[in-house]
Write a protein that holds these residues in place. Structure first.
Motif, PDB file in Angstrom:
ATOM      1  N   THR A 101       0.845  -1.204   0.000  1.00 23.61           N
ATOM      2  CA  THR A 101       0.000   0.000   0.000  1.00 23.61           C
ATOM      3  C   THR A 101       0.876   1.248   0.000  1.00 23.61           C
ATOM      4  O   THR A 101       1.897   1.298   0.672  1.00 23.61           O
ATOM      5  N   GLN A 113       2.360   4.589   0.961  1.00 22.81           N
ATOM      6  CA  GLN A 113       2.465   5.403   2.178  1.00 22.81           C
ATOM      7  C   GLN A 113       3.138   6.718   1.814  1.00 22.81           C
ATOM      8  O   GLN A 113       4.361   6.776   1.710  1.00 22.81           O
ATOM      9  N   LYS A 172       5.073  10.059   1.974  1.00 23.64           N
ATOM     10  CA  LYS A 172       5.996  10.552   2.987  1.00 23.64           C
ATOM     11  C   LYS A 172       6.058  12.069   2.996  1.00 23.64           C
ATOM     12  O   LYS A 172       6.443  12.679   3.977  1.00 23.64           O
TER      13      LYS A 172
END
Lengths: 80, 177, 383
Positions: free
Chosen positions: C191, C193, C195
């Motif tokens: 998945t 993510q 940042k």
């Protein structure tokens, strides 16, 4: 180079393309049974039936809408 | 590599036929490719579709110019299109027609009244699966079983059953003629 | 599982496996079945995503930018006029560093109106800041989408990707395609993510505001750095992909180039036909090879140089035309690499390219009539 106008060069040229050869079934009108209601003329999507109920087989695609809409079943669809 | 060219009119199922043939050949353990050539996308316009079948992966991506087989879904297309164009010397033609067509060449040709069979069994004049059954009967390119199984997968339920029956009837008609 | 499917279907299967959360898409020939397949995946519950039926391609990419701005994986797809309508927002997507992945069914641009294949549409977006990957077949269409998310979402890149598949020649051709397992894809592509900056109601911020002359150049320079860095990221992702799925990719593909005197350079589906012709000619002893350019952006100049440096002469095949200067790929190679090259414009608006055309190109490259001439393959004579 003659590319202007591309694939369609003349206006109104679709009449040169006779779509009657597409038919699997051909509408046959029994003028004896016909009650002159004009339903078939109005419903024909190709404008293939004239005021005298002559069917233009050059362009009739055999869709069968005329036979479906005829209130007295005067039009029969016959296999080509 | 075996190359097959389909001729039909928009709406008759030439493109689906080419795909079913490819998928059937795949079931028989072959590599395959099928693709259409669309003219104007409308019902009734002349359409071509192509299938390639081979023992090795197929990388070629151009139209089929020299087919081994030609399948004609609509007899009236002969007026508009040269269906024999580029046909290989020992090529075969399969045509939907009640009558034997004289191609005036030393070509092996098969005719079948596919419209009649389709109207009988399917109730509509869509002849693609019928022609594939006939093709399996006329050649050893693909098995009738694979055509029947792919047909059932392509058209689930009752329509698939009817089409499978149409394939069987056409196959037997040509195979045992 | 191997299935006989079209490249449009293969691309849609890849999208399903990549699990994007938002899919704004507008149908256009020959992309349409991609949007149809995705709609049915979502309707059938096979893909948990917000499928947004927008009113134009401009809206499709705008919605994709908005969705990607919230930090979720996003997909869209288009073709030709649709891509042209997206033009404005393509630059915004790249500048906002949205890792969107888009499928583009390569089709000619109007006028004259044509629904058939060439690569003018995506080539015309080359300066938008998107990475562009050209697929040769349906399997590559699938594999490139899955890898593109991993490349685009890499924190050293954060640029959108365009997967280019030739209209009809790939989009509507069925062939055997290996569809990976969901589990393998989930492991390869976890998945997303985010940042960096993304919209979060709990931590409000503004994205996409204006920039004065003090900052704009730096933002653009950062994109240039990211695009250069993408080359290494692509190679790393290619290696990881090979380890899991067994199929090997790179920025370019060398096909029998090692000892080749004549090398053809091309992109997309035409490479399949070229490989078949090369095999035939090699059997007759002709030393010919193909350099397939997969990544058009970032531009793999070093890879191209290494592959062609020992060839006598190369032929660059372009399915596009930049008027008065010639094929775009040809000109980019000539600008970066000192090599004797011939330019060929071919396959525009769906003109079929036969093996004979390829053989003639090789002949003409071996014995060029004059240097730097641009040859239009199969052009009809004036009546």
């Amino acid at each position: 180079m003659t590319s202007i106008g591309a694939t369609v060069k003349e206006p109104g040229s679709s009449k040169n393309y006779k779509t009657g050869s597409w038919r699997t079934f051909k509408p046959i009108l029994d003028k004896e049974k016909c009650i002159d209601c004009e339903n078939c003329i109005l419903f024909c999507p190709e404008g293939c039936i004239n005021k005298d109920y002559d069917i233009d087989y050059d362009y009739c695609k055999g869709c069968g809408i005329c036979a479906e809409e005829c209130p007295v079943k005067a039009i029969k669809m016959e296999r080509e | 590599m075996i190359e097959i060219r389909f001729h039909g009119r928009g709406g008759q199922g030439a493109v689906t036929a080419a795909e079913i043939l490819a998928k059937s050949a795949f079931k028989d353990g072959k590599y395959c490719q099928a693709f259409p050539f669309f003219g104007p996308e409308r019902k009734g316009a002349p359409v071509m579709a192509f299938t390639r079948i081979a023992d090795d992966p197929i990388r070629r991506r151009y139209q089929v110019y020299n087919p081994d087989y030609v399948i004609v879904l609509d007899e009236t297309i002969l007026e508009a299109v040269d269906v024999l164009s580029g046909l290989k010397e020992k090529g075969k033609v399969l045509i939907n027609s009640k009558n034997e067509i004289d191609f005036n060449k030393n070509i092996e040709s098969y005719n079948i009244d596919a419209t009649g069979i389709a109207l009988d069994i399917l109730g509509v004049p869509i002849v693609n699966t019928v022609m594939l059954g006939a093709f399996a009967g006329a050649t050893n390119v693909v098995t009738a079983d694979s055509i029947i199984n792919t047909t059932k997968e392509t058209f689930p339920g009752k329509i698939g059953e009817k089409n499978a029956k149409a394939v069987q009837v056409a196959y037997e008609k040509i195979k045992y003629r | 599982m191997i299935k006989v499917i079209s490249a449009n279907r293969a691309l849609a299967e890849a999208v399903r496996l990549a699990r994007p959360q938002v899919i704004p898409v507008y149908p256009i020939t020959p992309q349409t079945s991609i949007s149809e397949y995705l709609a049915s995946f979502v309707a059938d519950g096979d893909l948990k995503a917000e499928y947004i039926r927008v009113e134009s391609e401009h809206s499709a990419i705008s919605a994709a930018v908005g969705a990607s701005g919230t930090g979720v994986r996003t997909f869209t797809a288009t073709s030709s006029q649709g891509l042209a309508l997206m033009h404005e927002i393509l630059f915004a997507a790249a500048g906002l560093r949205n890792p969107i992945v888009m499928g583009n069914a390569n089709r000619a641009l109007s006028a004259p109106l044509s629904i058939w294949n060439d690569q003018q549409d995506s080539i015309s977006q080359r300066d938008s800041g998107w990475m562009q990957f050209f697929a040769e077949n349906a399997q590559e269409a699938l594999d490139f989408v899955i890898q593109a998310y991993k490349i685009s979402e890499n924190k050293d890149v954060l640029l959108p990707s365009m997967i280019c598949i030739d209209g009809f020649i790939l989009t509507h051709t069925v062939e055997p395609v290996n569809i990976p397992d969901q589990e393998d894809v989930d492991n390869f592509l976890p998945t997303y993510q985010p940042k960096h900056a993304y919209l979060d109601p709990k931590d409000p911020m503004s994205l996409g505001t204006f920039t004065d002359p003090d900052y704009y150049m730096e933002a653009r320079y950062d994109m240039e750095v990211a695009m250069e860095r993408a080359k290494e990221v692509i190679r790393t992702v290619n290696k990881e992909f090979e380890e899991v799925f067994g199929r090997k990719y790179d920025l370019v593909e060398n096909y029998r180039c090692e000892d080749a005197e004549i090398i053809l350079v091309a992109m997309g589906s035409i490479c399949g036909t070229i490989k078949a012709v090369i095999d035939d000619l090699r059997e007759k002893g002709e030393k010919v090879g193909l350099l397939k350019v997969i990544a058009f952006r970032p531009f793999p100049q070093e890879d191209i140089y290494q592959a062609v440096k020992n060839a006598h002469r190369i032929a660059v095949l372009d399915k596009n035309i930049s008027f008065s200067i010639g094929g775009v790929l040809y000109n980019e190679i000539k600008a970066k690499i000192d090599v004797d090259a011939s330019s060929f414009i071919l396959g525009l608006g769906g003109r079929d390219v036969s093996p004979e055309d390829i053989i003639n190109i090789i002949k003409q490259t071996r014995n060029p009539t004059e240097p730097d001439v641009i040859t239009w393959v199969g052009l009809k004579e004036e009546e």
